[in-house]
Design an enzyme around this catalytic site. Structure first.
Site, short mmCIF file in Angstrom:
data_model
loop_
_atom_site.label_atom_id
_atom_site.label_comp_id
_atom_site.label_asym_id
_atom_site.label_seq_id
_atom_site.Cartn_x
_atom_site.Cartn_y
_atom_site.Cartn_z
CG ASP A 101 44.98 43.30 38.48
OD1 ASP A 101 46.05 43.17 37.85
OD2 ASP A 101 44.94 43.31 39.73
CB SER A 102 47.75 43.35 33.46
OG SER A 102 47.39 42.07 32.99
CG ASP A 128 44.48 38.97 38.69
OD1 ASP A 128 44.98 37.97 39.24
OD2 ASP A 128 45.16 39.88 38.19
CE LYS A 168 47.37 36.72 39.51
NZ LYS A 168 47.60 38.03 40.20
CD GLU A 207 53.97 42.07 39.51
OE1 GLU A 207 54.04 43.04 38.73
OE2 GLU A 207 52.89 41.58 39.90
#
Length: 270
Positions: A43-44, A82, A110, A174
């Site tokens: 989603d980055s 994602d 994910k 993370e």
């Protein structure tokens, strides 16, 4: 050997797993040819490519679109995709949307948070799952390290073990202290992939636009290997200057008619 079984084997042998994000076919092709093990369509993509203000704006359609592009660019590589914000509120919703990501070309799905029930549902439908603990970009407004206090670290460890027992295939950690990531890595069967989690995970992931230096911004956990943003700026300036000055296109960029055809064309009355 299946794609996910390969990563379990890499963990057993102590071979590090190299993961990069990717959002388009040319980048995916380059990463695959470079020997990257996994491409994460994260989603980055929202803040790094699509111009969104946060990861929460990314839609399932966005991720499916970019997964398909990455799959076309790298047909053989393992792809993690994602599940976007609010697309896995229930196990049933997670399953429905995960199937869409798999149909788009993903191998592994994910999601963020300690939800063993979702893992069990997806694994029960033969979908490989990568979980995500520590900083959860979709859910945490405070983008800081997690697990720096003992109680919080114990909570992360327990969550990781519960997800592992539920059958996850991989775990992203993370922004957690190196010691916490190291203990989690030793405590679970699934390979761990760190981003800002130190040196003791089974692999690492970075955002490709951070690695390439698309913007002046940098992070402690990142290593910039190029300054592509500056190169793009200089290239665009040079191009614009050449167009305005008449240097581009030059003679070598043009195609001419042969003399006989040109004569016929010029003699034709409009």
């Amino acid at each position: 050997m299946t794609k996910t079984a390969r990563f379990l084997d890499m963990k057993r042998r102590g071979q590090k797993i190299a993961v990069l994000t990717g959002y388009d076919a040319p980048t995916a092709k380059a990463e695959a040819e470079a020997g990257v093990d996994i491409i994460l369509v994260g989603d980055s993509v929202g803040s790094n490519v699509l111009g969104y203000a946060s990861e929460r704006e990314v839609t399932l359609a966005d991720i499916c679109h970019h997964v398909s592009a990455v799959r076309r660019g790298a047909p053989q590589i393992a792809i993690i995709a994602d599940l976007p914000f609010r697309t896995y509120d229930t196990p049933e919703t997670a399953l429905m949307n995960s199937r869409k990501l798999i149909a788009a070309g993903a191998d592994i799905v994910k999601f963020e948070g300690a939800r063993p029930d979702i893992v069990q549902t997806l694994v029960g439908s033969s979908i490989d799952v990568c979980c995500h603990l520590g900083l959860e970009p979709q859910h945490h407004d405070d983008k800081r390290f997690k697990g720096r206090k003992a109680g919080d670290a114990i909570g992360l460890l327990r969550d990781a073990i519960a997800l592992d027992e539920a059958g996850m295939a991989m775990l992203v950690l993370e922004l957690v202290p190196e010691e916490v990531a190291g203990r989690i890595t030793k405590s679970i069967k699934a390979p761990t992939i760190g981003i800002g989690a130190g040196r003791k995970t089974d692999g690492q992931v970075l955002v490709i636009t951070d690695v390439l230096g698309f913007t002046p911004a940098n992070f402690q956990h990142n290593r910039r290997y190029q300054d592509v943003g500056q190169l793009m700026l200089e290239t665009a300036k040079a191009y614009a200057q050449d167009v305005r000055s008449g240097k581009f296109p030059a003679a070598e960029n043009a195609v001419s008619m042969n003399k006989d055809e040109l004569a016929i064309f010029l003699n034709e009355k409009a």
